[in-house]
Write a protein that holds these residues in place. Structure first.
Motif, PDB file in Angstrom:
ATOM      1  N   GLY A 353       0.789  -1.222   0.000  1.00  0.00           N
ATOM      2  CA  GLY A 353       0.000   0.000   0.000  1.00  0.00           C
ATOM      3  C   GLY A 353       0.820   1.270   0.000  1.00  0.00           C
ATOM      4  N   LYS A 354       2.139   1.152  -0.100  1.00  0.00           N
ATOM      5  CA  LYS A 354       2.985   2.341  -0.004  1.00  0.00           C
ATOM      6  C   LYS A 354       3.892   2.551  -1.211  1.00  0.00           C
ATOM      7  N   SER A 355       4.183   1.503  -1.934  1.00  0.00           N
ATOM      8  CA  SER A 355       5.143   1.611  -3.034  1.00  0.00           C
ATOM      9  C   SER A 355       4.496   1.275  -4.372  1.00  0.00           C
ATOM     10  N   ALA A 356       5.036   1.873  -5.425  1.00  0.00           N
ATOM     11  CA  ALA A 356       4.611   1.521  -6.778  1.00  0.00           C
ATOM     12  C   ALA A 356       5.197   0.161  -7.139  1.00  0.00           C
ATOM     13  N   TYR A 357       4.449  -0.640  -7.900  1.00  0.00           N
ATOM     14  CA  TYR A 357       4.929  -1.982  -8.220  1.00  0.00           C
ATOM     15  C   TYR A 357       4.417  -2.481  -9.557  1.00  0.00           C
ATOM     16  N   PHE A 358       5.130  -3.485 -10.059  1.00  0.00           N
ATOM     17  CA  PHE A 358       4.696  -4.331 -11.158  1.00  0.00           C
ATOM     18  C   PHE A 358       4.671  -5.757 -10.622  1.00  0.00           C
ATOM     19  N   LYS A 359       3.633  -6.490 -10.944  1.00  0.00           N
ATOM     20  CA  LYS A 359       3.558  -7.892 -10.543  1.00  0.00           C
ATOM     21  C   LYS A 359       2.977  -8.696 -11.696  1.00  0.00           C
ATOM     22  N   GLN A 360       3.036 -10.044 -11.547  1.00  0.00           N
ATOM     23  CA  GLN A 360       2.553 -10.936 -12.599  1.00  0.00           C
ATOM     24  C   GLN A 360       3.164 -10.557 -13.945  1.00  0.00           C
ATOM     25  N   MET A 361       4.468 -10.248 -13.909  1.00  0.00           N
ATOM     26  CA  MET A 361       5.202  -9.909 -15.129  1.00  0.00           C
ATOM     27  C   MET A 361       5.472 -11.191 -15.909  1.00  0.00           C
ATOM     28  N   GLN A 362       4.886 -11.274 -17.069  1.00  0.00           N
ATOM     29  CA  GLN A 362       4.999 -12.481 -17.872  1.00  0.00           C
ATOM     30  C   GLN A 362       5.382 -12.159 -19.310  1.00  0.00           C
ATOM     31  N   ILE A 363       5.972 -13.153 -19.951  1.00  0.00           N
ATOM     32  CA  ILE A 363       6.383 -13.053 -21.348  1.00  0.00           C
ATOM     33  C   ILE A 363       5.444 -13.909 -22.195  1.00  0.00           C
ATOM     34  N   TRP A 364       5.028 -13.384 -23.333  1.00  0.00           N
ATOM     35  CA  TRP A 364       4.195 -14.122 -24.278  1.00  0.00           C
ATOM     36  C   TRP A 364       5.123 -14.811 -25.275  1.00  0.00           C
ATOM     37  N   ASP A 365       5.092 -16.152 -25.292  1.00  0.00           N
ATOM     38  CA  ASP A 365       5.974 -16.899 -26.195  1.00  0.00           C
ATOM     39  C   ASP A 365       5.276 -17.322 -27.474  1.00  0.00           C
ATOM     40  N   SER A 366       4.131 -16.738 -27.747  1.00  0.00           N
ATOM     41  CA  SER A 366       3.255 -16.965 -28.905  1.00  0.00           C
ATOM     42  C   SER A 366       2.288 -18.114 -28.685  1.00  0.00           C
ATOM     43  N   VAL A 367       2.476 -18.850 -27.585  1.00  0.00           N
ATOM     44  CA  VAL A 367       1.558 -19.933 -27.239  1.00  0.00           C
ATOM     45  C   VAL A 367       1.017 -19.748 -25.829  1.00  0.00           C
ATOM     46  N   ASN A 368       1.906 -19.392 -24.911  1.00  0.00           N
ATOM     47  CA  ASN A 368       1.526 -19.234 -23.506  1.00  0.00           C
ATOM     48  C   ASN A 368       2.163 -17.990 -22.903  1.00  0.00           C
ATOM     49  N   LEU A 369       1.554 -17.530 -21.822  1.00  0.00           N
ATOM     50  CA  LEU A 369       2.170 -16.503 -20.994  1.00  0.00           C
ATOM     51  C   LEU A 369       2.984 -17.224 -19.928  1.00  0.00           C
ATOM     52  N   VAL A 370       4.283 -16.919 -19.849  1.00  0.00           N
ATOM     53  CA  VAL A 370       5.166 -17.634 -18.942  1.00  0.00           C
ATOM     54  C   VAL A 370       5.949 -16.635 -18.100  1.00  0.00           C
ATOM     55  N   TYR A 371       6.319 -17.077 -16.888  1.00  0.00           N
ATOM     56  CA  TYR A 371       7.176 -16.260 -16.049  1.00  0.00           C
ATOM     57  C   TYR A 371       8.621 -16.449 -16.497  1.00  0.00           C
ATOM     58  N   PRO A 372       9.336 -15.360 -16.728  1.00  0.00           N
ATOM     59  CA  PRO A 372      10.733 -15.498 -17.161  1.00  0.00           C
ATOM     60  C   PRO A 372      11.607 -16.044 -16.038  1.00  0.00           C
ATOM     61  N   GLU A 373      12.680 -16.738 -16.412  1.00  0.00           N
ATOM     62  CA  GLU A 373      13.621 -17.208 -15.414  1.00  0.00           C
ATOM     63  C   GLU A 373      14.245 -16.016 -14.708  1.00  0.00           C
ATOM     64  N   ASP A 374      14.445 -16.160 -13.406  1.00  0.00           N
ATOM     65  CA  ASP A 374      14.935 -15.035 -12.624  1.00  0.00           C
ATOM     66  C   ASP A 374      16.283 -14.528 -13.140  1.00  0.00           C
ATOM     67  N   LYS A 375      17.140 -15.431 -13.580  1.00  0.00           N
ATOM     68  CA  LYS A 375      18.466 -15.037 -14.051  1.00  0.00           C
ATOM     69  C   LYS A 375      18.407 -14.203 -15.324  1.00  0.00           C
ATOM     70  N   SER A 376      17.242 -14.215 -16.002  1.00  0.00           N
ATOM     71  CA  SER A 376      17.101 -13.444 -17.235  1.00  0.00           C
ATOM     72  C   SER A 376      16.624 -12.019 -16.979  1.00  0.00           C
ATOM     73  N   LEU A 377      16.303 -11.683 -15.725  1.00  0.00           N
ATOM     74  CA  LEU A 377      15.802 -10.361 -15.381  1.00  0.00           C
ATOM     75  C   LEU A 377      16.904  -9.522 -14.741  1.00  0.00           C
ATOM     76  N   THR A 378      17.025  -8.289 -15.182  1.00  0.00           N
ATOM     77  CA  THR A 378      18.018  -7.373 -14.645  1.00  0.00           C
ATOM     78  C   THR A 378      17.345  -6.071 -14.226  1.00  0.00           C
ATOM     79  N   MET A 379      17.613  -5.630 -13.000  1.00  0.00           N
ATOM     80  CA  MET A 379      17.075  -4.362 -12.512  1.00  0.00           C
ATOM     81  C   MET A 379      18.113  -3.271 -12.670  1.00  0.00           C
ATOM     82  N   ALA A 380      17.667  -2.033 -12.900  1.00  0.00           N
ATOM     83  CA  ALA A 380      18.623  -0.954 -13.080  1.00  0.00           C
ATOM     84  C   ALA A 380      17.965   0.404 -12.903  1.00  0.00           C
ATOM     85  N   THR A 381      18.777   1.380 -12.542  1.00  0.00           N
ATOM     86  CA  THR A 381      18.365   2.780 -12.510  1.00  0.00           C
ATOM     87  C   THR A 381      19.561   3.634 -12.856  1.00  0.00           C
ATOM     88  N   ASP A 382      19.327   4.734 -13.534  1.00  0.00           N
ATOM     89  CA  ASP A 382      20.429   5.640 -13.817  1.00  0.00           C
ATOM     90  C   ASP A 382      20.462   6.803 -12.841  1.00  0.00           C
TER      91      ASP A 382
END
Length: 413
Positions: A353-382
């Protein structure tokens, strides 16, 4: 929300590719914000020219009405909308909905029930055969004209793994972003995000979006993005609004309906509409956004397929994308503090209730919506000194990532 938490430490750098790609998008979004203030000083000839352009963009409505926020929404014949003024879409056959993406695949567990906002008065509906489109204004046109002059060069994908080098022009870059990225082939993505109304003034903006991109070569950077934005200079108010944007080579794009390209199919949802915002430490207003390739690049907002960007508009992204970004972006005037991002609070101040967020982040592989492997996700800020991020997890294995981001205003740059 119930979650099983695993805290990931925030890094202090991001790769050059991300910096440059997001620089392009933000530059296009903010393109003409400084010009809007000056529209009253346009020459009579320029004003007449814009009036004629508006007549081309805003097709004769079957029915119109004004919202409580002052917007004019038109019911336009679906076959006469501005999209079909694009030379590549003269003989385009309208698709009313995707062929392979069932509604149930866009669902997910939600901490707050998502509902499409009520836009039309109870007794008013767009007639059969028409679609709902927010009327384009002169301010929209001024910004669009400025964007046409902003096309930046970008590195190739080979820069992705290079070490970060401080941006020599960082003091001149009056924007900042916090993102989580997926740098692999995909056919789109979706997420649920909470909506906020950060404090923004003048030529500033603050937004959150999903961005689908292709960086196959410096000359072929293409992008589709959608989410929410607060941008007073564009909309003449401080409301939080739904935004869609595209850009391609050589078919330069735009926000919402300013240029021909986006094909509207919904009678209920229009780009540019006002969204309900979350309350800090209170009720969270969520929207679900999906940009999904099923023949065309479809935009789904909650339970509505709003429309699509035809694949004909793109070259390097005609068949697929190779980058996805989820995150927040802001723009501030030179020598003035940045505006707030997200809720205006750091994730470490509290998430529920206090922070902005994204959840249920999924990739469409043309057949299904899938959760990406954690190692494939990179967080960053400039702008780590201004805005922070945090990744947590919820659910049982495979864990579902939760991406929190944001920060207060008054951070200097």
């Amino acid at each position: 929300m119930e979650a099983r938490f695993m805290i990931m430490p925030a890094g202090q750098s991001m790769n050059i590719l991300l910096l440059m790609l997001m620089q392009m998008i933000l530059a296009m979004l903010l393109g003409g914000v400084h010009a809007v203030k000056e529209w009253k000083t346009l020459s009579e000839e320029e004003n007449l020219e814009m009036e004629e352009e508006l007549k081309v963009i805003n097709k004769p409505p079957i029915k119109s009405f004004q919202t409580e926020h002052g917007d004019i929404l038109d019911c336009i014949d679906i076959y006469k909308q501005h999209a079909f003024d694009h030379p590549l879409l003269k003989d385009h056959k309208i698709q009313m909905r995707p062929k392979r993406i069932p509604n149930k695949m866009m669902g997910g567990k939600a901490s707050v029930k998502t509902k499409s906002p009520r836009l039309l008065p109870k007794n008013i509906r767009c007639p059969l055969g028409s679609v709902l489109i927010k009327r384009t204004t002169k301010e929209d046109l001024i910004i669009a004209k400025e964007k046409k002059t902003l096309r930046l060069n970008h590195p190739t994908r080979s820069h992705l793994q290079r070490p970060v080098v401080p941006d020599a022009d960082s003091e001149k870059n009056n924007y900042a972003r916090v993102v989580i990225q997926y740098p692999n082939q995909n056919f789109g993505a979706k997420a649920t995000m909470n909506v906020w109304n950060p404090s923004v003034s003048g030529t500033q903006f603050s937004s959150a979006s999903i961005s689908i991109e292709n960086d196959s070569s410096p000359e072929k950077i293409e992008v589709i993005m959608a989410g929410w934005i607060v941008q007073p200079d564009s909309f003449k108010d401080n409301q939080t609004r739904l935004i869609g944007f595209w850009d391609a080579i050589p078919n330069k794009g735009c926000n919402n309906y300013v240029c021909p390209g986006f094909v509207q199919v919904s009678k209920e949802i229009s780009l540019g509409i006002v969204l309900q915002s979350s309350i800090y430490n209170g009720t969270q207003q969520e929207i679900e956004i999906g940009i999904l390739k099923d023949g065309e690049w479809w935009l789904k907002f909650n339970n509505n397929f709003v429309g699509y960007w035809p694949q004909k508009l793109f070259s390097s992204m005609k068949d697929a994308s190779n980058l996805v970004f989820w995150g927040g972006q802001v723009h501030g005037r030179p020598n003035e503090p940045f505006p707030a991002m997200g809720s205006g609070h750091f994730p470490e101040d509290g998430v529920d209730g206090k922070s902005a967020y994204f959840k249920q982040m999924q990739i469409w592989d043309s057949v299904n919506l899938v959760y990406p492997e954690d190692k494939s996700l990179t967080m960053a800020t400039d702008r780590l000194e201004c805005y922070h991020y945090l990744k947590l997890y919820e659910g049982d294995a495979p864990f579902q990532p939760l991406f929190f981001y944001g920060g207060p205003s008054q951070c200097k740059h």
